[in-house]
Design a protein around this motif. Structure first.
Motif, PDB file in Angstrom:
ATOM      1  N   GLY A   1       0.788  -1.221   0.000  1.00  0.00           N
ATOM      2  CA  GLY A   1       0.000   0.000   0.000  1.00  0.00           C
ATOM      3  C   GLY A   1       0.825   1.277   0.000  1.00  0.00           C
ATOM      4  N   ASN A   2       2.149   1.157   0.212  1.00  0.00           N
ATOM      5  CA  ASN A   2       3.003   2.344   0.199  1.00  0.00           C
ATOM      6  C   ASN A   2       3.424   2.738  -1.219  1.00  0.00           C
ATOM      7  OD1 ASN A   2       4.588   4.469   1.424  1.00  0.00           O
ATOM      8  ND2 ASN A   2       6.412   3.225   1.088  1.00  0.00           N
ATOM      9  N   PHE A   3       2.981   1.979  -2.221  1.00  0.00           N
ATOM     10  CA  PHE A   3       3.395   2.248  -3.595  1.00  0.00           C
ATOM     11  C   PHE A   3       2.170   2.415  -4.489  1.00  0.00           C
ATOM     12  CE2 PHE A   3       6.679  -0.077  -1.422  1.00  0.00           C
ATOM     13  CZ  PHE A   3       7.818   0.658  -1.729  1.00  0.00           C
ATOM     14  N   ASP A   4       2.257   3.397  -5.394  1.00  0.00           N
ATOM     15  CA  ASP A   4       1.139   3.629  -6.301  1.00  0.00           C
ATOM     16  C   ASP A   4       1.224   2.668  -7.485  1.00  0.00           C
ATOM     17  OD1 ASP A   4       3.024   4.618  -8.117  1.00  0.00           O
ATOM     18  OD2 ASP A   4       2.550   6.721  -7.708  1.00  0.00           O
ATOM     19  N   ALA A   5       0.333   2.846  -8.437  1.00  0.00           N
ATOM     20  CA  ALA A   5       0.263   1.917  -9.566  1.00  0.00           C
ATOM     21  C   ALA A   5       1.524   1.928 -10.409  1.00  0.00           C
ATOM     22  CB  ALA A   5      -0.951   2.256 -10.432  1.00  0.00           C
ATOM     23  N   SER A   6       2.283   3.016 -10.344  1.00  0.00           N
ATOM     24  CA  SER A   6       3.538   3.114 -11.098  1.00  0.00           C
ATOM     25  C   SER A   6       4.740   2.644 -10.294  1.00  0.00           C
ATOM     26  CB  SER A   6       3.759   4.560 -11.547  1.00  0.00           C
ATOM     27  OG  SER A   6       2.702   4.995 -12.370  1.00  0.00           O
TER      28      SER A   6
ATOM     29  N   ARG B   1       5.754   4.009  -7.457  1.00  0.00           N
ATOM     30  CA  ARG B   1       6.386   5.106  -6.728  1.00  0.00           C
ATOM     31  C   ARG B   1       5.948   5.095  -5.272  1.00  0.00           C
ATOM     32  NH1 ARG B   1       4.655   9.561 -11.144  1.00  0.00           N
ATOM     33  NH2 ARG B   1       2.712   8.443 -10.648  1.00  0.00           N
ATOM     34  N   GLN B   2       6.921   5.338  -4.382  1.00  0.00           N
ATOM     35  CA  GLN B   2       6.626   5.327  -2.954  1.00  0.00           C
ATOM     36  C   GLN B   2       5.751   6.509  -2.564  1.00  0.00           C
ATOM     37  OE1 GLN B   2      10.398   5.639  -0.921  1.00  0.00           O
ATOM     38  NE2 GLN B   2      10.717   7.763  -1.523  1.00  0.00           N
ATOM     39  N   LYS B   3       4.899   6.290  -1.578  1.00  0.00           N
ATOM     40  CA  LYS B   3       4.083   7.372  -1.034  1.00  0.00           C
ATOM     41  C   LYS B   3       4.801   8.041   0.135  1.00  0.00           C
ATOM     42  CE  LYS B   3      -0.174   4.968  -2.393  1.00  0.00           C
ATOM     43  NZ  LYS B   3      -1.423   4.315  -1.910  1.00  0.00           N
ATOM     44  N   PHE B   4       5.477   7.239   0.946  1.00  0.00           N
ATOM     45  CA  PHE B   4       6.245   7.749   2.077  1.00  0.00           C
ATOM     46  C   PHE B   4       7.671   7.240   1.971  1.00  0.00           C
ATOM     47  CE2 PHE B   4       1.861   7.468   3.621  1.00  0.00           C
ATOM     48  CZ  PHE B   4       1.664   8.775   4.090  1.00  0.00           C
ATOM     49  N   ALA B   5       8.647   8.119   2.127  1.00  0.00           N
ATOM     50  CA  ALA B   5      10.051   7.735   2.088  1.00  0.00           C
ATOM     51  C   ALA B   5      10.438   7.034   3.385  1.00  0.00           C
ATOM     52  CB  ALA B   5      10.926   8.964   1.883  1.00  0.00           C
ATOM     53  N   LEU B   6      11.328   6.057   3.283  1.00  0.00           N
ATOM     54  CA  LEU B   6      11.786   5.373   4.487  1.00  0.00           C
ATOM     55  C   LEU B   6      12.503   6.319   5.421  1.00  0.00           C
ATOM     56  CD1 LEU B   6      12.094   2.751   6.086  1.00  0.00           C
ATOM     57  CD2 LEU B   6      14.115   2.226   4.704  1.00  0.00           C
ATOM     58  N   SER B   7      13.260   7.272   4.863  1.00  0.00           N
ATOM     59  CA  SER B   7      13.947   8.244   5.706  1.00  0.00           C
ATOM     60  C   SER B   7      12.942   9.079   6.497  1.00  0.00           C
ATOM     61  CB  SER B   7      14.833   9.146   4.853  1.00  0.00           C
ATOM     62  OG  SER B   7      14.086   9.782   3.834  1.00  0.00           O
ATOM     63  N   THR B   8      11.794   9.380   5.899  1.00  0.00           N
ATOM     64  CA  THR B   8      10.751  10.125   6.615  1.00  0.00           C
ATOM     65  C   THR B   8      10.190   9.282   7.749  1.00  0.00           C
ATOM     66  OG1 THR B   8      10.168  11.359   4.623  1.00  0.00           O
ATOM     67  CG2 THR B   8       8.532  11.281   6.382  1.00  0.00           C
ATOM     68  N   LEU B   9       9.922   8.033   7.467  1.00  0.00           N
ATOM     69  CA  LEU B   9       9.379   7.133   8.491  1.00  0.00           C
ATOM     70  C   LEU B   9      10.368   6.931   9.634  1.00  0.00           C
ATOM     71  CD1 LEU B   9       7.793   4.467   6.113  1.00  0.00           C
ATOM     72  CD2 LEU B   9       6.576   6.246   7.402  1.00  0.00           C
ATOM     73  N   ASN B  10      11.668   6.965   9.329  1.00  0.00           N
ATOM     74  CA  ASN B  10      12.701   6.792  10.353  1.00  0.00           C
ATOM     75  C   ASN B  10      13.101   8.116  11.011  1.00  0.00           C
ATOM     76  OD1 ASN B  10      13.379   4.055  10.742  1.00  0.00           O
ATOM     77  ND2 ASN B  10      14.384   3.979   8.744  1.00  0.00           N
ATOM     78  N   GLY B  11      12.626   9.233  10.463  1.00  0.00           N
ATOM     79  CA  GLY B  11      12.968  10.527  11.027  1.00  0.00           C
ATOM     80  C   GLY B  11      14.425  10.884  10.854  1.00  0.00           C
ATOM     81  N   THR B  12      15.053  10.404   9.756  1.00  0.00           N
ATOM     82  CA  THR B  12      16.447  10.725   9.483  1.00  0.00           C
ATOM     83  C   THR B  12      16.525  11.851   8.462  1.00  0.00           C
ATOM     84  OG1 THR B  12      16.693   9.180   7.649  1.00  0.00           O
ATOM     85  CG2 THR B  12      17.032   8.312   9.867  1.00  0.00           C
ATOM     86  N   ASP B  13      17.737  12.323   8.226  1.00  0.00           N
ATOM     87  CA  ASP B  13      17.950  13.415   7.282  1.00  0.00           C
ATOM     88  C   ASP B  13      18.267  12.911   5.888  1.00  0.00           C
ATOM     89  OD1 ASP B  13      19.646  15.303   9.822  1.00  0.00           O
ATOM     90  OD2 ASP B  13      17.548  15.347   9.226  1.00  0.00           O
ATOM     91  N   ALA B  14      18.288  11.578   5.710  1.00  0.00           N
ATOM     92  CA  ALA B  14      18.624  11.046   4.387  1.00  0.00           C
ATOM     93  C   ALA B  14      17.485  11.312   3.421  1.00  0.00           C
ATOM     94  CB  ALA B  14      18.888   9.537   4.475  1.00  0.00           C
TER      95      ALA B  14
END
Length: 232
Positions: A211-216, A218-231
């Motif tokens: 569910g984190n990926f659209d039909a193409s 592409r990610q909806k949420f970046a892993l770095s965002t979910l981890n709260g990192t600056d990457a």
């Protein structure tokens, strides 16, 4: 006489040594490296037009000699530390890289992921991230390690970004740590602790969920965002 500070007591229970097992995911499987099964696909995948991107920061170099490459894979497959796993793309059934568990210290509960060789076929894919998740889950949930390490050449900016994206914490640089292929290597050190793993595991699993990926794709949420990192 004044008291000196000392570390907190730790349960004296060693972690388990990793074994040659299969770690199965949705996009990839990690299987014990085997020259008969994996050498040809790895040779073809890692020594093409993008070979410099593959090998620049690794101890090995690109190869034009299939027999020599196979012998190298045979030697790696016999190693206990580092312990090599091939990454198998489930869609194609082919080996698309390898990675290891290494510097294995069960008595201290410390282990490292290293020798990461990803061919262009797996670079920047869901499978590349899933391969790291499968290792981390095995290290913490099944083997019981306290500390999981990631080290890389300090000039290897993509590897440093990846470490942060996966939820490792930067700890510093060991200057003039190694000589690799005749060149100086300063080594950047990162770690993940067992106390941090539950949050990192949740981030990995949320990112890897279909569910984190659209039909193409592409990610909806970046892993770095979910981890709260600056990457990025």
């Amino acid at each position: 006489m004044s008291e000196q500070p000392i570390g907190e007591l730790v349960e004296a229970r060693p972690a388990k040594r990793p074994a040659r097992i299969i770690l199965s995911g949705r996009a990839v499987d990690l299987v014990p490296l085997n020259a008969e099964a994996h050498a040809d696909a790895l040779f073809e995948g890692a020594n093409g037009g993008d070979k410099d991107r593959v090998w620049t920061y690794l101890f090995d170099a690109p190869s034009t000699d299939r027999a020599a490459f196979r012998a190298n894979i045979e030697a790696k497959a016999k190693s206990e530390d580092p312990l090599f796993f091939a990454i198998i793309d489930k869609a194609s059934g082919k080996a698309v890289g390898y990675q290891t568990l290494m510097r294995i210290e069960p008595q201290h509960g410390v282990i490292e992921v290293g020798n990461i060789m990803y061919t262009p076929a797996i670079q920047r894919t869901i499978g590349a991230t899933e391969a790291q998740y499968l290792f981390a889950r095995y290290v913490f949930d099944e083997l019981g390690y306290r500390r999981y390490e990631w080290k890389c050449n300090n000039l290897n900016a993509p590897s440093k970004r990846a470490a942060l994206r996966f939820g490792f914490t930067f700890e510093g640089v060991f200057r003039q740590h190694m000589i690799v292929k005749g060149r100086n290597r300063d080594t950047a050190w990162f770690s993940m602790l067992d106390s941090e793993w539950p949050a990192r595991r949740a981030a990995f699993e949320q990112w890897l969920a279909p569910g984190n990926f659209d039909a193409s794709g592409r990610q909806k949420f970046a892993l770095s965002t979910l981890n709260g990192t600056d990457a990025s």
